[in-house]
Design a protein around this motif. Structure first.
Motif, short mmCIF file in Angstrom:
data_model
loop_
_atom_site.label_atom_id
_atom_site.label_comp_id
_atom_site.label_asym_id
_atom_site.label_seq_id
_atom_site.Cartn_x
_atom_site.Cartn_y
_atom_site.Cartn_z
N THR A 34 0.82 -1.21 0.00
CA THR A 34 0.00 0.00 0.00
C THR A 34 0.86 1.27 0.00
N ARG A 35 0.29 2.33 -0.59
CA ARG A 35 0.92 3.65 -0.52
C ARG A 35 0.54 4.36 0.77
N ARG A 36 -0.55 3.85 1.41
CA ARG A 36 -0.99 4.46 2.66
C ARG A 36 -0.13 3.93 3.82
N ASN A 37 -0.44 4.42 5.01
CA ASN A 37 0.20 3.89 6.20
C ASN A 37 -0.30 2.46 6.41
N PRO A 38 0.60 1.47 6.36
CA PRO A 38 0.16 0.07 6.49
C PRO A 38 -0.66 -0.17 7.76
N GLU A 39 -0.36 0.57 8.81
CA GLU A 39 -1.09 0.35 10.07
C GLU A 39 -2.55 0.78 9.97
#
Lengths: 328, 328
Positions: A34-39
């Motif tokens: 993902t480009r987002r925060n994985p958390e």
């Protein structure tokens, strides 16, 4: 031994791929990038890591096939060739006009890396393409027609949402029944855009918005609506959520053509899909294609392919002998 | 350069192959082989020799693909393996229960000879098989149904003709509309033989024959009719010729299945054929398959294959780039 699949992105399509993998015992989800925060992301599959896309190269020996969940407008033209340097990949690139260019870019990258890259998988392009090609090969003297719907067009829904005063919207593309019947009759009708499909829009207005203005903006919007008979319904946000929250779709590929020495026999070949969820079905096609890509790669193939290049048996978890005994 | 096709036999199916070749500019008919006196046969294609089957071996270097027009009961189990020693071959072997055995026999012969042999091409087995396999691969949690008709069953027509007092007969297999609807609805119904199809018979009696006896013999005939709701119409020979001389057929392959992590989405995939002439359409499928066999052979492949093993693009006269630009 299972085929190790990873997914890049975690939108609707990626979730469709994830659920398809969960229903195919020979496939295993090993990571989501993902480009987002994985958390910030919780997968529906237990015990599978969500990894930053920045670390994807480190996974190149732990993934058999990477399925790309990105969009055709800006994601895939860049991502598919880039990721093909490390992975066998599958994408759903669906901008028909740019497929040839995308193919060439991906082919160069995949050949250089010795990887197999399958582009434009899904149902159109995808299953509909297969049916256009088979039917064209069998009935060269004929004509094919593709109808879409009834289903939600995300692009058209988005276009409505960009109009001032619109809070939310859902657009359905609907084939015109009389056009379908004319095609099935084998009369090879010439059909205009307007004669093939109608567009039905369900729109939630913002407080104080001008309904007449919005309706006019929709109906006169070039490319999206002006060539169609368009109906606009203004509804409440509750009603939109209750009755129009799904992403159903489907459609028809029909070829009519002649056989016989004097073209004396008529034939109709029709393929249709009726899907409660467009992304879940598309994800299922991508998962089956990932299996085929794995097999092609194991044979030592490399370069870009489409679903038109895959032996049908390669999409199936069943062996050749099982297929011949039970499905042939 | 054209692909040189020969045909063995010259019955309905072979004539279907002949007419298909005439409509595909990349295919060329170079010979028809027969067990009959070659002089008794006039082809519809000008300037093509009719040759005794006894001389077929002499043609082994002048034919790219031999299409077999023989029947599945006695011809093909012998002919396909035998002719695969000299030719790339295509047959339409359609006894589903014996396909695995036929495959093994043909595979051994074709591998030994370095030839490609495609068996069981046509529409069922053939196009219907493709659709069963694709749909099963995409929707593993589902169920498929095959319906045949409305169309003439040659086997059932022949069975009626063998009854004492019957001069001629034509039998139509007809899907039950309510069964089709139940399947499409996605309820996965359990359907008995009787619930899926009805049988309608048009019978010409010999002078003085006992109609009640004939009707009873038909309706109680095991395997063929006793498990079905069967209607018998007695008509004149003129009426049979006028209204029932064609060989139309067709049918439906429908798979319903679920997608989504909790199997929450329903899907229906439906493929249907409506054919004025069963042998002309089957011949068209065989011609397209001959093209694919030629390509496989040129790649150095050998052994037995089915349509499930053919990359779809191989069936088409169009190039990969053309297919991607126009049909994908």
């Amino acid at each position: 031994m299972t085929i190790r699949i990873a997914i890049s992105g975690y939108g609707n399509l990626s979730r469709g791929v994830e659920s398809a993998i969960s229903h195919n015992p020979d496939l295993e989800l090993v990571a989501v990038f993902t480009r987002r925060n994985p958390e910030s992301i919780t997968l529906r599959t237990p015990n599978v890591p969500v990894v930053s896309i920045d670390q994807i190269e480190q996974w190149k020996d732990r993934v058999d096939v990477l399925v790309l969940g990105g969009g055709s407008a800006t994601d895939l033209p860049v991502q598919t060739p880039e990721l093909a340097q490390w992975f066998n990949v599958v994408d759903s690139f669906d901008t028909h006009a740019n497929i040839s260019k995308h193919f060439d870019n991906v082919d160069a990258a995949a050949k250089k890396a010795g990887k197999v890259a399958l582009i434009s998988a899904g149902w159109d392009p995808g299953m509909f393409s297969l049916n256009r090609v088979y039917s064209d090969a069998i009935l060269p003297d004929g004509r094919d027609y593709t109808f879409w719907g009834k289903g939600v067009s995300q692009g058209h829904s988005d276009a409505i949402r960009r109009i001032k005063g619109v809070k939310d919207a859902r657009q359905y593309t609907i084939p015109v029944p009389s056009a379908l019947e004319a095609v099935r009759s084998g009369t090879n009708p010439e059909l205009t855009t307007r004669q093939k499909h109608t567009r039905e829009c369900f729109v939630v207005l913002e407080d104080g918005a001008d309904a007449a203005y919005v309706e006019n903006q929709i109906k006169t919007m070039p490319n999206y609506f002006s060539d169609y008979d368009t109906t606009v319904h203004f509804i409440s946000e509750d009603e939109l959520k209750k009755n129009h929250s799904g992403l159903p779709h489907g459609g028809f590929v029909i070829r009519t053509g002649t056989t016989g020495m004097d073209s004396e026999f008529k034939n109709v070949i029709e393929y249709s899909l009726k899907l409660d969820s467009n992304p879940a079905f598309t994800g299922s096609v991508l998962a089956a294609c990932a299996r085929a890509v794995y097999r092609l790669s194991n044979e030592g193939k490399s370069g870009c392919v489409t679903i038109l290049d895959l032996p049908p048996a390669y999409l199936s978890a069943k062996s050749g002998a099982e297929l011949r005994a039970h499905l042939l």
